[in-house]
Design a protein around this motif. Structure first.
Motif, PDB file in Angstrom:
ATOM      1  N   PRO A  55      44.079  43.260  38.089  1.00  0.00           N
ATOM      2  CA  PRO A  55      43.107  43.831  39.033  1.00  0.00           C
ATOM      3  C   PRO A  55      41.808  44.248  38.357  1.00  0.00           C
ATOM      4  O   PRO A  55      41.796  44.697  37.210  1.00  0.00           O
ATOM      5  CB  PRO A  55      43.865  45.028  39.626  1.00  0.00           C
ATOM      6  CG  PRO A  55      45.299  44.600  39.558  1.00  0.00           C
ATOM      7  CD  PRO A  55      45.423  43.835  38.263  1.00  0.00           C
ATOM      8  N   ASN A  56      40.703  44.062  39.083  1.00  0.00           N
ATOM      9  CA  ASN A  56      39.347  44.409  38.627  1.00  0.00           C
ATOM     10  C   ASN A  56      38.809  43.451  37.568  1.00  0.00           C
ATOM     11  O   ASN A  56      37.875  43.786  36.839  1.00  0.00           O
ATOM     12  CB  ASN A  56      39.281  45.852  38.105  1.00  0.00           C
ATOM     13  CG  ASN A  56      39.685  46.862  39.163  1.00  0.00           C
ATOM     14  OD1 ASN A  56      39.288  46.749  40.324  1.00  0.00           O
ATOM     15  ND2 ASN A  56      40.477  47.842  38.771  1.00  0.00           N
ATOM     16  N   THR A  57      39.418  42.266  37.476  1.00  0.00           N
ATOM     17  CA  THR A  57      38.869  41.215  36.615  1.00  0.00           C
ATOM     18  C   THR A  57      38.361  40.077  37.487  1.00  0.00           C
ATOM     19  O   THR A  57      38.709  39.969  38.663  1.00  0.00           O
ATOM     20  CB  THR A  57      39.930  40.663  35.644  1.00  0.00           C
ATOM     21  OG1 THR A  57      40.976  40.032  36.412  1.00  0.00           O
ATOM     22  CG2 THR A  57      40.526  41.774  34.790  1.00  0.00           C
ATOM     23  N   LYS A  58      37.526  39.211  36.917  1.00  0.00           N
ATOM     24  CA  LYS A  58      36.978  38.083  37.672  1.00  0.00           C
ATOM     25  C   LYS A  58      38.086  37.127  38.104  1.00  0.00           C
ATOM     26  O   LYS A  58      38.054  36.584  39.221  1.00  0.00           O
ATOM     27  CB  LYS A  58      35.941  37.337  36.819  1.00  0.00           C
ATOM     28  CG  LYS A  58      35.221  36.220  37.564  1.00  0.00           C
ATOM     29  CD  LYS A  58      34.432  36.778  38.743  1.00  0.00           C
ATOM     30  CE  LYS A  58      33.689  35.670  39.467  1.00  0.00           C
ATOM     31  NZ  LYS A  58      32.961  36.164  40.665  1.00  0.00           N
ATOM     32  N   GLU A  59      39.063  36.896  37.248  1.00  0.00           N
ATOM     33  CA  GLU A  59      40.159  35.988  37.587  1.00  0.00           C
ATOM     34  C   GLU A  59      40.950  36.518  38.790  1.00  0.00           C
ATOM     35  O   GLU A  59      41.337  35.748  39.676  1.00  0.00           O
ATOM     36  CB  GLU A  59      41.102  35.815  36.389  1.00  0.00           C
ATOM     37  CG  GLU A  59      40.458  35.162  35.178  1.00  0.00           C
ATOM     38  CD  GLU A  59      39.984  33.743  35.447  1.00  0.00           C
ATOM     39  OE1 GLU A  59      40.525  33.087  36.349  1.00  0.00           O
ATOM     40  OE2 GLU A  59      39.052  33.299  34.751  1.00  0.00           O
ATOM     41  N   PHE A  60      41.153  37.832  38.828  1.00  0.00           N
ATOM     42  CA  PHE A  60      41.893  38.413  39.943  1.00  0.00           C
ATOM     43  C   PHE A  60      41.065  38.360  41.223  1.00  0.00           C
ATOM     44  O   PHE A  60      41.598  38.104  42.313  1.00  0.00           O
ATOM     45  CB  PHE A  60      42.283  39.857  39.628  1.00  0.00           C
ATOM     46  CG  PHE A  60      43.192  40.464  40.660  1.00  0.00           C
ATOM     47  CD1 PHE A  60      44.523  40.089  40.736  1.00  0.00           C
ATOM     48  CD2 PHE A  60      42.712  41.402  41.561  1.00  0.00           C
ATOM     49  CE1 PHE A  60      45.368  40.633  41.692  1.00  0.00           C
ATOM     50  CE2 PHE A  60      43.550  41.956  42.513  1.00  0.00           C
ATOM     51  CZ  PHE A  60      44.881  41.575  42.588  1.00  0.00           C
ATOM     52  N   GLU A  61      39.767  38.574  41.102  1.00  0.00           N
ATOM     53  CA  GLU A  61      38.878  38.477  42.268  1.00  0.00           C
ATOM     54  C   GLU A  61      38.913  37.079  42.855  1.00  0.00           C
ATOM     55  O   GLU A  61      38.949  36.897  44.072  1.00  0.00           O
ATOM     56  CB  GLU A  61      37.448  38.848  41.874  1.00  0.00           C
ATOM     57  CG  GLU A  61      36.468  38.808  43.038  1.00  0.00           C
ATOM     58  CD  GLU A  61      35.070  39.224  42.631  1.00  0.00           C
ATOM     59  OE1 GLU A  61      34.117  38.502  42.966  1.00  0.00           O
ATOM     60  OE2 GLU A  61      34.934  40.280  41.977  1.00  0.00           O
ATOM     61  N   ASN A  62      38.913  36.070  41.988  1.00  0.00           N
ATOM     62  CA  ASN A  62      39.001  34.684  42.462  1.00  0.00           C
ATOM     63  C   ASN A  62      40.322  34.430  43.177  1.00  0.00           C
ATOM     64  O   ASN A  62      40.386  33.692  44.172  1.00  0.00           O
ATOM     65  CB  ASN A  62      38.850  33.709  41.288  1.00  0.00           C
ATOM     66  CG  ASN A  62      37.457  33.714  40.705  1.00  0.00           C
ATOM     67  OD1 ASN A  62      36.494  34.104  41.373  1.00  0.00           O
ATOM     68  ND2 ASN A  62      37.320  33.279  39.464  1.00  0.00           N
ATOM     69  N   LEU A  63      41.392  35.061  42.682  1.00  0.00           N
ATOM     70  CA  LEU A  63      42.695  34.931  43.321  1.00  0.00           C
ATOM     71  C   LEU A  63      42.673  35.535  44.729  1.00  0.00           C
ATOM     72  O   LEU A  63      43.189  34.937  45.679  1.00  0.00           O
ATOM     73  CB  LEU A  63      43.766  35.626  42.475  1.00  0.00           C
ATOM     74  CG  LEU A  63      45.169  35.729  43.100  1.00  0.00           C
ATOM     75  CD1 LEU A  63      45.780  34.337  43.269  1.00  0.00           C
ATOM     76  CD2 LEU A  63      46.065  36.611  42.241  1.00  0.00           C
TER      77      LEU A  63
END
Length: 341
Positions: A55-63
């Motif tokens: 959570p709160n990373t770019k990869e998680f945001e893309n998910l």
């Protein structure tokens, strides 16, 4: 564990805990394909890539962007827009009005509300938020294809150009950049514990077509959040299908489910801004008092309609005055005041 097991046992709970979104088994397959492609692009194994989903990373945001479904179009559920045009916005004519669209997706809903408010002479400030950053970026670009328009609400489509919200060119609609003088766009997670900080209090809140992804616990939490950001007498709209499924056990004490014709909505109790076409009552009021107030409101509604056809400029002043009488339960005073017109 194989890829499907990682999705169901690790990724889905991660998404639900962070956003409240419930992922169906069918949707799990599409997430698996998305993650397999993302892992391949980074030359990583599926399991190693999933470890990046914090959570709160770019990869998680893309998910999260991949996990959300964003079907919307301009003037969706036209009955609600007819209700706003005919019953609500006339009482705000010439006044400032704050609207929050808490699940705005790609922007069709807040743009529709701004356009209709302009048509009705209302000075609306619209705050639009969503969890999906891709949809918000699409909104800010302001180029809408043919599928952003639907037969539902088609009567209102020409309003967009009429009030200078944009222009139709070919099969696309190009949003005017000036629209963002009246619409503020923010990323916000409804499942978070904090209240939205980008506006103070809203007169109208739209939370449509998002409860279908939440369980009842989160639905109740979101309604409590919305109630805290809604002005007394303010209105809260869910989609037509969603509000039918909201039982009394999920509705905060400060809100009440009411209807005007076929349109159901929630209203914040208290204050002087309860609408005369459907004034709400405290549950503690006895039946006799309720009947008296109901009769008074019927007289008030009819008289206001007569006044509006004769002298539009004074309607809002009359409305404010009689709202005061009604809030004080001075029903005879309200009727006497109106009989002077």
């Amino acid at each position: 564990m194989n890829n499907s097991q990682i999705i169901s046992k690790e990724i889905v709970p991660l998404i639900t805990n962070a956003t409240g979104i419930r992922i169906s088994p069918i949707h799990e397959k599409s997430l698996e394909k998305y993650l397999e492609k993302a892992a391949q692009e980074k030359s990583m194994s599926f399991s190693d890539y999933c470890k990046l989903l914090i959570p709160n990373t770019k990869e998680f945001e893309n998910l999260i962007n991949a996990a959300t479904t964003n079907e919307t179009y301009f003037f969706r559920e036209k009955n609600q827009f007819e209700f706003l045009q005919n019953k609500v916005f006339p009482f705000y004519r010439g006044k400032k009005l704050t609207i929050w669209c808490g699940a705005c997706s790609s922007g069709e809903e807040p743009i529709s509300l701004l356009a209709l408010s302009k048509l009705c002479g209302v000075k609306a400030k619209v705050f639009a938020s969503d969890i999906d950053s891709n949809e918000l970026n699409f909104f800010k670009k302001g180029i809408y294809p043919k599928y952003s328009f639907n037969q539902d609400g088609k009567e209102y489509h020409e309003i967009l150009e009429k009030v200078n919200c944009g222009k139709f060119e070919g099969e696309k609609f190009y949003l005017s950049k000036e629209v963002f003088n009246d619409i503020t766009v923010e990323q916000f997670n409804l499942a978070g514990k904090s209240l939205p900080s980008f506006f103070e209090i809203a007169d109208i809140i739209f939370l449509r077509n998002v409860f279908i992804y939440f369980d009842n616990y989160l639905r109740k939490q979101v309604l409590e959040l919305a109630a805290k950001k809604l002005a007394p007498g303010g209105l809260l709209f869910l989609s037509v299908s969603e509000i039918c499924c909201i039982g009394a056990d999920l509705i905060p004490e400060s809100l009440e489910k009411v209807s005007c014709g076929s349109v159901f909505y929630l209203v914040k109790k208290g204050g002087l801004k309860n609408h005369l076409f459907n004034v709400t009552f405290n549950k503690e009021e006895d039946k006799t008092d309720l009947e008296i107030q109901s009769k008074a409101n019927l007289v008030v509604k009819k008289k206001l309609e007569e006044i509006e056809t004769k002298q539009t400029e004074s309607v809002k002043q009359v409305f404010e005055k009689i709202n005061y009488f009604l809030s004080q339960k001075k029903y005879d005073n309200a009727i006497e005041y109106l009989n002077g017109y």
